[in-house]
Design an enzyme around this catalytic site. Structure first.
Site, PDB file in Angstrom:
ATOM      1  N   TYR A 191      12.947  31.167  -2.513  1.00  0.00           N
ATOM      2  CA  TYR A 191      11.494  31.032  -2.572  1.00  0.00           C
ATOM      3  C   TYR A 191      11.008  29.877  -1.705  1.00  0.00           C
ATOM      4  CZ  TYR A 191      11.798  34.439  -6.218  1.00  0.00           C
ATOM      5  OH  TYR A 191      12.045  35.615  -6.884  1.00  0.00           O
ATOM      6  N   LEU A 192       9.990  30.153  -0.893  1.00  0.00           N
ATOM      7  CA  LEU A 192       9.315  29.097  -0.131  1.00  0.00           C
ATOM      8  C   LEU A 192       8.303  28.400  -1.019  1.00  0.00           C
ATOM      9  CD1 LEU A 192       8.915  31.110   3.175  1.00  0.00           C
ATOM     10  CD2 LEU A 192      10.302  29.046   2.860  1.00  0.00           C
TER      11      LEU A 192
END
Lengths: 158, 158
Positions: free
Chosen positions: A29-30
Site C-alpha cells: 500500500y502507498l
C-alpha cells in the site's frame, strides 16, 4: 469508477482445496487511511494499481489501472509500506458466482478467507458447504490492516 | 521508473508572459508524506496519476500513468486531499531547454515559479533574464505543501 461490493467469510473446512486455479499475489500500500487506499499488486504475470474509497456498508468505489510488472516490483520494494502482503488466490466457480479463496503467507500464515463479489448489496447467492462464518466489515481481516497487525498477533482471539 | 531531476526558481520580472502555450492544470494528492506522493492531475485534455519517491538532492523517482479524464475528475472530487491546487502552466523553450512557468490560482494566487527539468544533477543550462532566485528544496514551494499551507498564508515572509 467501478463499485466494489464484496462479502468476506472464513472457511468451514478444507474441501475447497484443489477446486480452483491458484495465483500468487504480492501486494503493498502507498496509502491506507480512513478515506482511501492505493494498492500495488502483482498477480501472476500482470500488475495493477488500485485505488479504493472508504467503505459505505459493503460497497467501495474502485479505480484500477494495469501497470508494467517491473514498475510494480520497484514500487513494492521502494515505496510501499512494509511488510508486503503475500497470498495465494484460488478462484472457484460455484452456482454462477466466483469465490476467491485467499490463503495468506508470511506473518499472516494460517489465515484463509473466501470472498464473493456481488452486483448489488442485496444480491442472493448460494454458499458452498466449505464457507464458514461471515467477517465482512471486520477491519482485522482487511488486507491493508494485515500489514500493521498480522494474523500471527491475533489469531488466538479470532 | 523515471528519475525526475528538477530545479525551481522564482521569477525576476514579467517578461516571460506571452512566450509559451498556457495549459490549465488541476491536481490533488491521494497521499503526500515524507516517503512518497501520489498525485492526480488533469492537464488540458489529458489526465495522469503520478507517483514520486522522496527527494534525494534534486532527484526523485517518478512513475506516471495516463488515466481517463473522467476517472481523474472523480478522484479529485472524492478522494484527494482538499483543497486542490490549480495553476496555469506555460511551457517556454529557451536555449535548448524547456522551462515550465506555473502561475498559481485560488489561495496560491500571486505565486509564480519556473522549473527546469534536467538529465543529470550537474547539467549546465542557460538561465533566461526573467528567471530569479532559486528555491529548489524549499518545501514551502512544493505543490503538495501548498494544499496545507497556501501561499496566501506566508507570502509576506517569502
Amino acid at each position: 469508477m467501478g463499485i466494489e461490493i464484496e462479502r468476506k467469510f472464513l472457511l468451514a473446512n478444507d474441501d475447497w482445496r484443489g477446486l480452483g486455479q491458484p495465483t500468487l499475489m504480492r501486494q503493498g500500500y502507498l496509502v491506507a487511511d480512513p478515506v482511501r487506499t492505493v494498492r500495488v499488486r502483482i498477480e501472476g504475470e500482470r500488475a495493477v494499481i488500485t485505488i479504493k474509497s472508504k467503505s459505505t456498508g459493503i460497497s467501495r468505489g474502485e479505480w484500477e489501472y494495469e501497470i508494467p510488472v517491473s514498475d510494480a516490483s520497484e514500487l513494492l520494494a521502494r515505496l510501499c509500506e512494509q511488510p508486503l502482503v503475500e497470498k495465494t488466490r484460488h478462484r472457484i466457480e460455484h452456482a454462477g458466482h466466483t469465490w476467491e479463496v485467499d490463503e495468506f503467507h508470511g506473518d499472516n500464515a494460517g489465515l484463509v478467507v473466501a470472498e464473493i463479489e456481488l452486483d448489488s448489496e442485496d444480491e442472493a447467492f448460494e454458499t458452498p458447504a466449505w464457507v464458514g462464518r461471515e467477517v465482512t466489515g471486520d477491519k482485522r481481516y482487511y488486507n491493508s490492516s494485515l500489514i500493521r497487525l498480522p494474523y500471527s498477533d491475533w489469531k488466538d482471539s479470532a
